[in-house]
Design a protein around this motif. Structure first.
Motif, PDB file in Angstrom:
ATOM      1  N   LYS A  54       0.834  -1.214   0.000  1.00  0.00           N
ATOM      2  CA  LYS A  54       0.000   0.000   0.000  1.00  0.00           C
ATOM      3  C   LYS A  54       0.863   1.256   0.000  1.00  0.00           C
ATOM      4  O   LYS A  54       0.613   2.189  -0.755  1.00  0.00           O
ATOM      5  N   GLU A  55       1.919   1.253   0.824  1.00  0.00           N
ATOM      6  CA  GLU A  55       2.809   2.423   0.846  1.00  0.00           C
ATOM      7  C   GLU A  55       3.437   2.657  -0.538  1.00  0.00           C
ATOM      8  O   GLU A  55       3.483   3.784  -1.024  1.00  0.00           O
ATOM      9  N   LEU A  56       3.895   1.566  -1.151  1.00  0.00           N
ATOM     10  CA  LEU A  56       4.577   1.709  -2.444  1.00  0.00           C
ATOM     11  C   LEU A  56       3.624   2.212  -3.523  1.00  0.00           C
ATOM     12  O   LEU A  56       3.993   3.028  -4.368  1.00  0.00           O
ATOM     13  N   LEU A  57       2.374   1.739  -3.481  1.00  0.00           N
ATOM     14  CA  LEU A  57       1.411   2.157  -4.504  1.00  0.00           C
ATOM     15  C   LEU A  57       1.029   3.632  -4.349  1.00  0.00           C
ATOM     16  O   LEU A  57       0.535   4.250  -5.288  1.00  0.00           O
ATOM     17  N   ASP A  58       1.274   4.162  -3.163  1.00  0.00           N
ATOM     18  CA  ASP A  58       1.042   5.601  -2.953  1.00  0.00           C
ATOM     19  C   ASP A  58       2.217   6.435  -3.420  1.00  0.00           C
ATOM     20  O   ASP A  58       2.173   7.658  -3.360  1.00  0.00           O
ATOM     21  N   ASP A  59       3.302   5.777  -3.821  1.00  0.00           N
ATOM     22  CA  ASP A  59       4.498   6.507  -4.225  1.00  0.00           C
ATOM     23  C   ASP A  59       4.873   6.094  -5.657  1.00  0.00           C
ATOM     24  O   ASP A  59       5.885   5.444  -5.901  1.00  0.00           O
ATOM     25  N   LYS A  60       4.024   6.502  -6.595  1.00  0.00           N
ATOM     26  CA  LYS A  60       4.191   6.082  -7.994  1.00  0.00           C
ATOM     27  C   LYS A  60       5.535   6.562  -8.576  1.00  0.00           C
ATOM     28  O   LYS A  60       6.128   5.876  -9.402  1.00  0.00           O
ATOM     29  N   SER A  61       6.023   7.722  -8.104  1.00  0.00           N
ATOM     30  CA  SER A  61       7.255   8.226  -8.709  1.00  0.00           C
ATOM     31  C   SER A  61       8.439   7.334  -8.321  1.00  0.00           C
ATOM     32  O   SER A  61       9.373   7.154  -9.099  1.00  0.00           O
ATOM     33  N   TYR A  62       8.366   6.740  -7.125  1.00  0.00           N
ATOM     34  CA  TYR A  62       9.421   5.795  -6.729  1.00  0.00           C
ATOM     35  C   TYR A  62       9.378   4.554  -7.634  1.00  0.00           C
ATOM     36  O   TYR A  62      10.413   4.107  -8.157  1.00  0.00           O
ATOM     37  N   LEU A  63       8.179   4.020  -7.842  1.00  0.00           N
ATOM     38  CA  LEU A  63       8.059   2.834  -8.703  1.00  0.00           C
ATOM     39  C   LEU A  63       8.568   3.152 -10.115  1.00  0.00           C
ATOM     40  O   LEU A  63       9.250   2.344 -10.746  1.00  0.00           O
ATOM     41  N   GLU A  64       8.225   4.340 -10.592  1.00  0.00           N
ATOM     42  CA  GLU A  64       8.640   4.753 -11.923  1.00  0.00           C
ATOM     43  C   GLU A  64      10.165   4.805 -12.026  1.00  0.00           C
ATOM     44  O   GLU A  64      10.754   4.376 -13.014  1.00  0.00           O
ATOM     45  N   LYS A  65      10.792   5.307 -10.974  1.00  0.00           N
ATOM     46  CA  LYS A  65      12.251   5.405 -10.943  1.00  0.00           C
ATOM     47  C   LYS A  65      12.856   3.998 -11.022  1.00  0.00           C
ATOM     48  O   LYS A  65      13.789   3.739 -11.789  1.00  0.00           O
ATOM     49  N   ILE A  66      12.295   3.075 -10.224  1.00  0.00           N
ATOM     50  CA  ILE A  66      12.824   1.704 -10.219  1.00  0.00           C
ATOM     51  C   ILE A  66      12.695   1.064 -11.595  1.00  0.00           C
ATOM     52  O   ILE A  66      13.664   0.538 -12.154  1.00  0.00           O
ATOM     53  N   TYR A  67      11.480   1.137 -12.195  1.00  0.00           N
ATOM     54  CA  TYR A  67      11.345   0.411 -13.460  1.00  0.00           C
ATOM     55  C   TYR A  67      12.117   1.086 -14.597  1.00  0.00           C
ATOM     56  O   TYR A  67      12.541   0.425 -15.528  1.00  0.00           O
ATOM     57  N   SER A  68      12.313   2.405 -14.495  1.00  0.00           N
ATOM     58  CA  SER A  68      13.075   3.075 -15.563  1.00  0.00           C
ATOM     59  C   SER A  68      14.558   2.709 -15.484  1.00  0.00           C
ATOM     60  O   SER A  68      15.193   2.393 -16.492  1.00  0.00           O
ATOM     61  N   GLU A  69      15.108   2.735 -14.277  1.00  0.00           N
ATOM     62  CA  GLU A  69      16.532   2.400 -14.127  1.00  0.00           C
ATOM     63  C   GLU A  69      16.793   0.933 -14.490  1.00  0.00           C
ATOM     64  O   GLU A  69      17.775   0.598 -15.139  1.00  0.00           O
TER      65      GLU A  69
END
Ligand code: AMP
Ligand code: TRP
Length: 333
Positions: free
Chosen positions: A293-308
Motif C-alpha cells: 500500500k505504501e509503495l502504490l502511494d508513491d508512484k514516482s518511486y516505482l517509476e524510478k525503479i522500473y526506468s533504471e
C-alpha cells in the motif's frame, strides 16, 4: 563474492490477475531467498499476459501492483533488476528469431497450451501457441543459469533448454543453457476447493485461492472453508490432498518440515491446525500488504525503479540479441 562471478537467475510472473499465495510461495519467496547469491532479473511479463484478452486499464494497474508486490515481498530493487518486459524490445525481436528455431510439434505438446486452449475454444491466439518461445527469449537473453519457478513451468524451462542447445549446435556456443529451479514444499500450492488442481488466479470461486492482498478475515474464512476429508488426522498422504496442501503451505512459511508438522498435530483434529495455518499466513502477509500500500502511494518511486532497471536490462539483452543476429547472418548496422 564478486558480482561478476555470481550465477544469473531470471524469472517472471504475468500481470494477468491478482497474485495468489501460489505465486508467492512457489516463486517470489524463493527469489527473495536467492538474492544474496545470484545476479537476478525478475520481470513483469506483460507481453505474456496479452496472449489472452486483458482489460487495458487493469493490465496497466496490475503491472505496477506486481512491481510493488515484488519489492514489498523483500526483493531489494537495487540488488535485483526488477523490470517490465515491454520496456525491453529485444525480447520481442529475439522471440521472432527463436520462433524460426522452434517446432510446431514441440509447442503443441506443452500442457499449459493444451489446457488453456481447450478452455478458450476457437479463438486461441497465435501468441498463446508461441508463448513458450517468448519465455525462452526472456531467459536466454540474460545468460541465465537458473530459472526459479513453480512446478507448472518446468516444461517451459526445459523447452528453453532444448532451443538453446539447438541454436548452439547450429551456430556454436551462443547461449548459456538454463536449469529450472523448483521450490520445495511451495512448488505446487493446490486449489483450496479442489486440491487435485493447482491454485490459480483464474478460477471462478474465490474460496479456491488466497490472494496476497486478501484481508486477515478473508484469509481465515478461506482456510476454514478449505476442503479436507473424513480422516480427522493431520497426515501427509496422497489420499488427503486437502490436508497435505495445508501442510505444504505451513511448511513453506514456517520452514518446518512436513514430518515435523504431522508430529506436532498428532491426535489433534483439524480445527486447531487450520487456525494455525491461517494465522501463519496472516502474520506472513500483513507486513507485505502494508508495504504494498505504501509503495502504490508513491508512484514516482516505482517509476524510478522500473526506468533504471529497464536501462540495465536493455543493455544486456541488446548485447545477446546482436550476437544472435550476427550468428544467423543478418547484416548489423
Ligand atoms: P503465473 O501466475 O502463471 O505467471 O506464474 C508465475 C509463477 O508462479 C511461476 O513461477 C509459477 O510456477 C508460480 N505459480 C503459479 N501458481 C502456482 C501454484 N499454485 N503453486 C506454486 N507455484 C505457482
Ligand atoms: N510463463 C511463466 C508463467 O506463466 C511466466 C514467465 C514468462 C517466465 N517468462 C518467464 C517465468 C521467464 C520464468 C522465466 O508462470
Amino acid at each position: 563474492m564478486e558480482k561478476e562471478n555470481k550465477k544469473v537467475s531470471f524469472s517472471g510472473i504475468q500481470p494477468s490477475g491478482d497474485l495468489t499465495i501460489g505465486n508467492y510461495l512457489g516463486a517470489i519467496k524463493n527469489w527473495v531467498s536467492m538474492q544474496k547469491d545470484y545476479e537476478s532479473f525478475y520481470c513483469i511479463v506483460d507481453l505474456h499476459a496479452i496472449t489472452v484478452r486483458q482489460d487495458p486499464k487493469e493490465l496497466r494497474s496490475r503491472t505496477l501492483k506486481n512491481l510493488a508486490i515484488y519489492i514489498a515481498s523483500g526483493l531489494d530493487p537495487v540488488k535485483n533488476t526488477l523490470f517490465i518486459k515491454s520496456h525491453v524490445p529485444a525480447h520481442s525481436e529475439a522471440a521472432w528469431l527463436l520462433n524460426c528455431f522452434s517446432y510446431t510439434g514441440e509447442l503443441g505438446r506443452m500442457t499449459q497450451f493444451k489446457d488453456k486452449s481447450q478452455k478458450i475454444g476457437e479463438s486461441v491466439s497465435v501468441g498463446l501457441f508461441t508463448y513458450p518461445v517468448l519465455m525462452a527469449a526472456d531467459i536466454l537473453l540474460y545468460n541465465t543459469n537458473v530459472v526459479p519457478v513453480g512446478n507448472d513451468q518446468k516444461q517451459h524451462v526445459e523447452l528453453s533448454r532444448d532451443i538453446a542447445i539447438r541454436f548452439n549446435n547450429l551456430y556454436g556456443q551462443t547461449f548459456v543453457v538454463p536449469e529450472p529451479l523448483i521450490a520445495g514444499s511451495g512448488a505446487r500450492i493446490m486449489d483450496l476447493q479442489n486440491p487435485e488442481k493447482k491454485m490459480s488466479k483464474s478460477v471462478e470461486n474465490p474460496n479456491a485461492y488466497i490472494l496476497i492482498l486478501d484481508s486477515p478475515n478473508i484469509i481465515r474464512k478461506k482456510i476454514n472453508r478449505a476442503v479436507t476429508d473424513d480422516y480427522a488426522e493431520v497426515r501427509y498422504t496422497e489420499d488427503q490432498p486437502g490436508i497435505s496442501n495445508l501442510i505444504n503451505i505451513l511448511s513453506t512459511i514456517t520452514n518446518v518440515s512436513q514430518e515435523d508438522i504431522v508430529k506436532r498435530y498428532e491426535g489433534l483434529g483439524y480445527a486447531g491446525f487450520k487456525s494455525d495455518v491461517a494465522e501463519a499466513l496472516v502474520e506472513e502477509l500483513a507486513p507485505v500488504q502494508n508495504r504494498i500500500k505504501e509503495l502504490l502511494d508513491d508512484k514516482s518511486y516505482l517509476e524510478k525503479i522500473y526506468s533504471e532497471s529497464a536501462e540495465k536490462a536493455n543493455y544486456i539483452a541488446n548485447k545477446t540479441l546482436r550476437k544472435m543476429q550476427k550468428k544467423i547472418g543478418l547484416v548489423l548496422r
